[in-house]
Write an enzyme that holds these catalytic residues in place. Sequence first.
Site: not given
Ligand code: DQA
Length: 147
Positions: A11-12, A19, A24, A74, A77, A80, A87, A98, A100-102, A107
Amino acid sequence: MSDIIHVLNGPNLNLLGTREPAIYGAATLADVEVLCRETASRHGLELVFHQTNHEGVLVDLIQAAAGAVGIVLNAGAYTHTSVALRDAIAAVGVPTVEVHLSNVFAREAFRHHSFLSPVVRGVICGFGPQSYALGIAALATDRQARA
Ligand code: DQA
């Protein structure tokens, strides 16, 4: 085993570029896709690339990756919050990175816990779009080591 790597985005992530750019960065999801395609082809791998805002669709996409070389995920959210994604990863048994950009550990505390980390091959975070490229390279190297 196929020569395909699946890069799955939650998502997002469709909003990358606009964003929260301070967190990001300026790259769009299309830019990330180009980087992933270049990286995969350098390793002789085909790439499947998807983004969805829906948890159940991500479950379907993970299941559809059965038999692939690996998944770079990725989950945004859902990382978490989602037992269903955890599963699905455990069920298909495809090596998954797994990403993540950040740097989620630099954080908010709620981002420090991942439901996915215990069932993935490894975790890469904090390198912006390069997190994805590093994930693809790691899966390609792993695969060679197993061959
Ligand atoms: C994220 C980090 C997540 O905590 C956040 O909810 C995202 C982006 C990242 O790529 O840094 O949507 O996965």
